[in-house]
Design an enzyme around this catalytic site. Sequence first.
Site, PDB file in Angstrom:
ATOM      1  N   ASP A  78       0.861  -1.181   0.000  1.00 50.33           N
ATOM      2  CA  ASP A  78       0.000   0.000   0.000  1.00 50.33           C
ATOM      3  C   ASP A  78       0.897   1.231   0.000  1.00 50.33           C
ATOM      4  OD1 ASP A  78      -1.769   2.057   0.404  1.00 50.33           O
ATOM      5  OD2 ASP A  78      -2.594   1.273   2.270  1.00 50.33           O
ATOM      6  N   TYR A 112       2.956   9.669   0.193  1.00 48.72           N
ATOM      7  CA  TYR A 112       3.820   9.156   1.256  1.00 48.72           C
ATOM      8  C   TYR A 112       5.279   9.572   1.090  1.00 48.72           C
ATOM      9  CZ  TYR A 112      -0.171   5.922   1.754  1.00 48.72           C
ATOM     10  OH  TYR A 112      -1.405   5.366   1.872  1.00 48.72           O
ATOM     11  N   HIS A 167     -11.207   3.970  -2.954  1.00 48.99           N
ATOM     12  CA  HIS A 167     -10.083   4.441  -2.144  1.00 48.99           C
ATOM     13  C   HIS A 167      -9.145   5.267  -2.998  1.00 48.99           C
ATOM     14  CE1 HIS A 167      -6.295   4.264   0.089  1.00 48.99           C
ATOM     15  NE2 HIS A 167      -7.061   4.180   1.146  1.00 48.99           N
TER      16      HIS A 167
END
Length: 142
Positions: free
Chosen positions: A36, A41, A93
């Site tokens: 993921d 990030y 998502h």
Amino acid sequence: GREMPLFGLGVYRSAPGAETENAVLWSLQAGYRLIDSASLYQNEASVGAALQKSGVPRNELWDSDHGYESAMDACNKSLKKLGTDYIDLYLIHSPNTGKLVETWDAFGELQRRGLVRSIGMVGDVTLGKKRCSLTPCRNDVR
């Protein structure tokens, strides 16, 4: 359609560099096939380095299947596995993957057919509200 692996490694709070690279590499060596990750990030280079070092072929790794047909297939498979004729809440998502409109159109069709009662998005839906005619019933921002 494809099945999503039950287990995966999330790298949301992993610092770029050796920490993330080693965690991903070790996970892949242990048999994980879902990582993921997201550009948000800021550790994609570390994830990519681990993927290259692992030697795991790209087609063995799970990737989200967004898009109209993929979303329709995924919902139908879920309904079959759940043994029910509708889902109460169906979420996309991180919808800013480039196939938002197509995926969201499929969600609308699933809702019109009565296969899902409510639809929503996880993440920033600003783009979705600007480009889609349906308004999500839920915006699950983490």
